[in-house]
Design a protein around this motif. Structure first.
Motif, short mmCIF file in Angstrom:
data_model
loop_
_atom_site.label_atom_id
_atom_site.label_comp_id
_atom_site.label_asym_id
_atom_site.label_seq_id
_atom_site.Cartn_x
_atom_site.Cartn_y
_atom_site.Cartn_z
N GLY A 1 -12.36 21.97 48.31
CA GLY A 1 -13.70 21.77 48.85
C GLY A 1 -14.72 21.30 47.85
O GLY A 1 -15.91 21.16 48.18
N ALA A 2 -14.31 21.03 46.60
CA ALA A 2 -15.27 20.71 45.54
C ALA A 2 -16.05 19.44 45.83
O ALA A 2 -17.27 19.38 45.66
CB ALA A 2 -14.55 20.61 44.20
N ALA A 3 -15.36 18.39 46.28
CA ALA A 3 -16.04 17.11 46.52
C ALA A 3 -17.06 17.23 47.65
O ALA A 3 -18.17 16.69 47.56
CB ALA A 3 -15.02 16.03 46.84
N LEU A 4 -16.71 17.95 48.71
CA LEU A 4 -17.63 18.12 49.84
C LEU A 4 -18.83 18.97 49.43
O LEU A 4 -19.98 18.65 49.80
CB LEU A 4 -16.91 18.76 51.02
N ARG A 5 -18.60 20.04 48.68
CA ARG A 5 -19.73 20.85 48.21
C ARG A 5 -20.69 20.01 47.38
O ARG A 5 -21.91 20.11 47.49
CB ARG A 5 -19.23 22.05 47.39
N PRO B 1 -16.54 6.52 48.26
CA PRO B 1 -17.08 7.89 48.35
C PRO B 1 -16.08 8.91 48.88
O PRO B 1 -16.14 10.08 48.51
CB PRO B 1 -18.27 7.74 49.31
N ASP B 2 -15.14 8.46 49.73
CA ASP B 2 -14.19 9.41 50.31
C ASP B 2 -13.34 10.10 49.24
O ASP B 2 -12.90 11.24 49.43
CB ASP B 2 -13.26 8.69 51.29
N HIS B 3 -13.11 9.43 48.12
CA HIS B 3 -12.30 10.03 47.06
C HIS B 3 -13.07 11.10 46.28
O HIS B 3 -12.47 12.01 45.71
CB HIS B 3 -11.79 8.95 46.11
N GLY B 4 -14.38 10.95 46.20
CA GLY B 4 -15.20 11.91 45.47
C GLY B 4 -14.94 11.96 43.97
O GLY B 4 -15.27 12.95 43.31
N GLU C 1 -5.59 14.00 35.48
CA GLU C 1 -4.64 14.15 36.58
C GLU C 1 -5.00 13.25 37.76
O GLU C 1 -4.11 12.70 38.42
CB GLU C 1 -4.58 15.62 37.01
N ALA C 2 -6.31 13.07 38.00
CA ALA C 2 -6.73 12.18 39.09
C ALA C 2 -6.38 10.73 38.77
O ALA C 2 -5.99 9.96 39.65
CB ALA C 2 -8.23 12.32 39.32
N THR C 3 -6.49 10.34 37.50
CA THR C 3 -6.15 8.97 37.09
C THR C 3 -4.67 8.68 37.33
O THR C 3 -4.30 7.65 37.92
CB THR C 3 -6.49 8.75 35.60
N VAL C 4 -3.82 9.57 36.86
CA VAL C 4 -2.38 9.38 37.03
C VAL C 4 -2.02 9.36 38.51
O VAL C 4 -1.24 8.50 38.97
CB VAL C 4 -1.61 10.49 36.28
N ALA C 5 -2.58 10.29 39.29
CA ALA C 5 -2.27 10.36 40.72
C ALA C 5 -2.70 9.09 41.44
O ALA C 5 -1.98 8.58 42.32
CB ALA C 5 -2.94 11.59 41.33
N PHE C 6 -3.87 8.56 41.08
CA PHE C 6 -4.37 7.37 41.78
C PHE C 6 -3.51 6.16 41.46
O PHE C 6 -3.19 5.34 42.34
CB PHE C 6 -5.82 7.11 41.38
N ILE C 7 -3.08 6.03 40.21
CA ILE C 7 -2.24 4.90 39.83
C ILE C 7 -0.89 4.99 40.55
O ILE C 7 -0.36 3.99 41.05
CB ILE C 7 -2.06 4.87 38.30
N ARG C 8 -0.32 6.18 40.62
CA ARG C 8 0.96 6.35 41.31
C ARG C 8 0.82 6.03 42.80
O ARG C 8 1.71 5.43 43.42
CB ARG C 8 1.47 7.77 41.13
#
Length: 455
Positions: free
Chosen positions: A57-61, A382-385, A281-288
């Protein structure tokens, strides 16, 4: 402790505290019985479970600026507030390496929630070193019951703590306080609000108020583009009466390194390290995700990505892992200094903390920037936050100018200088500015607070 177990804390903690002895009879001011964490391993387990619950919920908060009231209630019930209470007072007395890791874990999930506990543990450290025995017993017991300290330390237009205006005066057996503060992280959610004050003799204290005390106002006027839900706004004490037993000495000058300095700063390093970890971790996940493997690809198949991007990921990994190693090292050196209580060990600990403050600042800014460079335009949606990570890093790294941490390190190795307060020649007179730097505080008559009750 699993996430499932964490969700059951309100109903299971009462049983665990009854079986644990010691402080089993303590009842929290808020609703629910509070768990008492017993050791370092349990503290890490609880922080990990909380982080797993908070991250989705971090991005929505952040986007809607929803204050983390429910999340802080979970944190209260988990017992994490009490992990630095010394063992002789019923707490876990965790190592400072563990405390730093807890901050990194929570901040990787949510950089705002990761910031809120910093002042709580900082105030506990001041009470540990400068409070009377009666104050230690009282406040440590309240913390083990789940109470949380906010803060009201920084005054607008006062550059250094030793230059605080006179705000404390006697009134019979107690005191009255008149002062306005800003950057009051956590005060809106807290049970207790420690207000930094000075008397006419320029002696410094913490006036620790219940958050609902008459004459004390907590205003939700925090308006930064990052760490948006820390509620780091204004606290106003308007002729607020203080009981004498709630006034704790807090000396701001010393000719040697005091424990509260390195302890306070290593928590900030943990926050930036956690944000850097989340961005990596977000960088690696997005590239994959951008270049997924084919459904029929063998397990050993590699992700198809340009070689330069892979090289950049390697550079980020080195920066992150170096910072995490420096964080552990600094925590262990604080632990060693506590064990020896030698001035030389406290100096080494302070330098190690300055090193990791510089490294964590570099890593957090580097990786949160590279995230977008390597993930591409789609990552800015924006959806990725994902912008939250950069905004949190940019905001928090302004808390304490890293150039002074680097100066302390260099001055120690070149000139054998102990890292104390800024040298007098570095001050710029007639240019008052609140420290740490950040959004400008509210002026004039404040609005009514958005949140009127604690947790």
């Amino acid at each position: 402790m699993s996430t499932e177990a964490l969700n059951k804390l309100p109903t299971t903690v009462a049983k665990s505290t009854e079986q644990s002895g010691g402080h089993a009879s303590i009842t929290a001011i808020g609703q629910g019985r509070v768990h008492v964490i017993r050791d370092d391993a349990e503290a890490i387990d609880v922080a990990t479970a909380l982080a797993a619950a908070f991250a989705p919920g971090a991005a929505l908060r952040d986007r809607e600026r929803r204050l983390p009231v429910a999340e802080l209630r979970q944190l209260r019930l988990s017992g994490l507030w009490g992990i630095t209470v010394p063992r002789e007072y019923g707490g876990a007395g965790v190592s400072y390496a563990t405390l730093a890791r807890v901050f990194a874990i929570l901040s990787a999930a949510d950089g705002s929630i990761g910031q809120i506990p910093q002042n709580h543990y900082f105030i506990l450290e001041i009470i540990r070193h400068e409070g009377s025995e009666a104050q230690k017993q009282f406040f440590f017991e309240r913390v083990l019951a789940g109470d949380h300290f906010g803060n009201a330390l920084v005054e607008p237009d006062v550059r250094r703590p030793e230059d605080r205006k006179v705000s404390l005066r006697r009134d019979g057996e107690g005191y009255r306080v008149d002062v306005r503060k800003y950057y009051s992280t956590g005060a809106l959610f807290a049970d207790w609000v420690p207000v930094a004050v000075a008397d006419e003799e320029k002696r410094h204290f913490l006036a620790i108020y219940p958050r609902t005390a008459e004459g004390l106002r907590v205003v939700d006027d925090w308006a930064s583009f990052g760490q948006r839900t820390t509620a780091s706004g204004t606290v106003i004490a308007d002729n607020a009466y203080l009981k004498p037993e709630w006034l704790v000495p807090h000396s701001v000058n010393a000719d040697h390194v005091k424990p509260v300095g390195p302890v306070g700063q290593i928590m900030h390093a943990g926050i930036d390290t956690g944000i850097a970890r989340a961005a990596f971790e977000a960088t690696v996940a997005f590239i994959r995700q951008r270049n997924p493997k084919a459904d029929d690809a063998p397990a050993e198949a590699v992700w198809e990505e340009d070689q330069l991007s892979i090289r950049e990921i390697g550079d980020l990994a080195v920066s992150l892992h170096g910072t995490e190693a420096l964080l552990d090292r600094a925590g262990l050196l604080i632990d060693r200094a506590y064990a020896s209580d030698l001035a030389a060990d406290w100096t080494r600990a302070a330098i190690a903390v300055s090193e990791v403050r510089a490294a964590s600042t570099h890593s957090a800014l580097l990786i949160t920037n590279k995230l977008f460079e390597l993930a591409g335009t789609r990552s800015t949606a924006p959806d990725h936050g994902l912008d939250r990570l950069w905004r949190d890093a940019r905001t928090h790294t302004l808390h304490d100018p890293v150039r002074w941490r680097l100066f302390d390190v260099g001055n120690y190795y070149v000139n054998d200088k102990v890292p104390l307060r800024r040298p007098k020649w570095a001050e710029q007179p007639n240019q008052p500015k609140a420290m740490p730097e950040g959004p400008e505080p509210l002026t004039g008559e404040p609005p009514q607070p958005r949140l009127a009750a604690g947790l």
